[in-house]
Motif scaffolding. Structure first.
Motif, PDB file in Angstrom:
ATOM      1  N   LYS A 135      29.151  11.657  -7.786  1.00 30.47           N
ATOM      2  CA  LYS A 135      29.041  10.393  -6.556  1.00 30.47           C
ATOM      3  C   LYS A 135      29.616   9.582  -6.421  1.00 30.47           C
ATOM      4  O   LYS A 135      30.440   9.216  -5.430  1.00 30.47           O
ATOM      5  CB  LYS A 135      26.852   9.896  -6.689  1.00 30.47           C
ATOM      6  N   LYS A 136      29.991   8.415  -7.212  1.00 31.43           N
ATOM      7  CA  LYS A 136      31.187   7.967  -6.951  1.00 31.43           C
ATOM      8  C   LYS A 136      32.797   8.721  -6.362  1.00 31.43           C
ATOM      9  O   LYS A 136      33.301   8.017  -5.752  1.00 31.43           O
ATOM     10  CB  LYS A 136      31.763   7.321  -8.352  1.00 31.43           C
ATOM     11  N   MET A 137      32.958   9.465  -7.343  1.00 34.77           N
ATOM     12  CA  MET A 137      33.932  10.053  -7.843  1.00 34.77           C
ATOM     13  C   MET A 137      33.964  11.386  -6.268  1.00 34.77           C
ATOM     14  O   MET A 137      35.216  11.293  -5.053  1.00 34.77           O
ATOM     15  CB  MET A 137      33.855  10.883  -8.470  1.00 34.77           C
ATOM     16  N   GLN A 138      33.212  11.885  -6.052  1.00 35.58           N
ATOM     17  CA  GLN A 138      32.220  12.365  -4.007  1.00 35.58           C
ATOM     18  C   GLN A 138      32.917  11.005  -3.375  1.00 35.58           C
ATOM     19  O   GLN A 138      33.574  11.934  -2.021  1.00 35.58           O
ATOM     20  CB  GLN A 138      31.831  13.221  -4.197  1.00 35.58           C
ATOM     21  N   THR A 139      32.348  10.704  -3.438  1.00 34.47           N
ATOM     22  CA  THR A 139      32.092   9.530  -1.956  1.00 34.47           C
ATOM     23  C   THR A 139      34.126   8.655  -2.131  1.00 34.47           C
ATOM     24  O   THR A 139      34.342   9.036  -1.091  1.00 34.47           O
ATOM     25  CB  THR A 139      31.713   8.176  -2.230  1.00 34.47           C
ATOM     26  N   ALA A 140      35.107   8.661  -3.097  1.00 34.77           N
ATOM     27  CA  ALA A 140      35.847   8.441  -3.213  1.00 34.77           C
ATOM     28  C   ALA A 140      37.063   9.642  -2.611  1.00 34.77           C
ATOM     29  O   ALA A 140      37.609   9.603  -1.334  1.00 34.77           O
ATOM     30  CB  ALA A 140      36.435   7.572  -4.403  1.00 34.77           C
ATOM     31  N   GLU A 141      36.224  10.876  -2.748  1.00 32.51           N
ATOM     32  CA  GLU A 141      37.818  11.903  -2.382  1.00 32.51           C
ATOM     33  C   GLU A 141      37.261  11.853  -0.522  1.00 32.51           C
ATOM     34  O   GLU A 141      37.991  12.197  -0.017  1.00 32.51           O
ATOM     35  CB  GLU A 141      36.856  12.980  -3.003  1.00 32.51           C
ATOM     36  N   LYS A 142      35.754  11.834  -0.331  1.00 30.16           N
ATOM     37  CA  LYS A 142      35.843  11.786   1.025  1.00 30.16           C
ATOM     38  C   LYS A 142      36.404  10.780   2.037  1.00 30.16           C
ATOM     39  O   LYS A 142      36.744  11.261   3.116  1.00 30.16           O
ATOM     40  CB  LYS A 142      34.452  11.700   1.761  1.00 30.16           C
ATOM     41  N   ASN A 143      36.704   9.647   1.375  1.00 28.66           N
ATOM     42  CA  ASN A 143      37.364   8.620   2.044  1.00 28.66           C
ATOM     43  C   ASN A 143      38.688   8.868   1.782  1.00 28.66           C
ATOM     44  O   ASN A 143      39.176   8.493   3.147  1.00 28.66           O
ATOM     45  CB  ASN A 143      36.606   7.557   1.203  1.00 28.66           C
ATOM     46  N   ILE A 144      39.049   9.087   1.003  1.00 28.43           N
ATOM     47  CA  ILE A 144      40.554   9.518   1.427  1.00 28.43           C
ATOM     48  C   ILE A 144      40.705  10.365   2.077  1.00 28.43           C
ATOM     49  O   ILE A 144      41.279  10.788   3.014  1.00 28.43           O
ATOM     50  CB  ILE A 144      40.699   9.852  -0.177  1.00 28.43           C
ATOM     51  N   PHE A 145      40.139  11.701   2.084  1.00 27.91           N
ATOM     52  CA  PHE A 145      40.186  12.354   2.515  1.00 27.91           C
ATOM     53  C   PHE A 145      40.239  12.841   4.166  1.00 27.91           C
ATOM     54  O   PHE A 145      41.121  12.856   5.459  1.00 27.91           O
ATOM     55  CB  PHE A 145      39.404  14.143   2.360  1.00 27.91           C
TER      56      PHE A 145
END
Length: 153
Positions: A135-145
């Motif tokens: 969940k942490k990684m997915q949130t960071a990925e979405k924020n950057i993208f």
């Protein structure tokens, strides 16, 4: 400041992304400030490869005898000096990015940028072994993208 050194060992990448070094460094410039390493010189290498070669690396380093979309190898000794350091290496398979074969250039680019971000986060220590980390990684990925996609339109 982050700089990516791009190495291409699969010629097909050039058909989809023209100036690869410029392209990926522009992507990094659109990262949120949290990921820009202000006041430091940060480097990493991106190898644009294919299924055959990424399978060899996956087998050698992860003991998995299959190809994959991306591999990340964080550099173990990140601190070279207080102002400069090397993050590690990312390898992306062209075959995964170009699937299905009739993928549009826009979709290919978006898919490549997303997996590039994914690999970059692995260099920073993000992982998806358990649900919380995922969940942490997915949130960071979405924020950057979400900040980078402005460049893609």
């Amino acid at each position: 400041m982050i700089k990516v050194n791009v190495i291409t060992e699969e010629i097909s990448w050039s058909k989809k992304i023209k100036n690869k070094e410029l392209f990926f460094n522009k992507i990094i410039n659109f990262f949120p400030n949290k990921f820009k390493f202000q006041n430091k010189k940060v480097y990493f290498t991106l190898l644009l490869s294919n299924n055959k070669k990424i399978k060899v690396l996956n087998h050698k380093f992860r003991k998995k005898n299959k190809h994959t979309d991306v591999l990340s190898f964080p550099f173990e000794q990140k601190i070279m000096s207080k102002k400069e350091f090397y993050l590690g290496d990312i390898i992306i398979s062209f075959n995964y990015m170009n699937d299905p074969k009739n993928i549009t250039n826009k979709k290919f680019t978006e898919k490549t940028v997303k997996i590039f971000i994914h690999g970059f986060l692995h260099l920073l220590g993000y992982d998806h072994i358990n649900d919380n980390d995922y969940k942490k990684m997915q949130t960071a990925e979405k924020n950057i993208f979400n900040t980078v996609k402005k460049l893609l339109n």
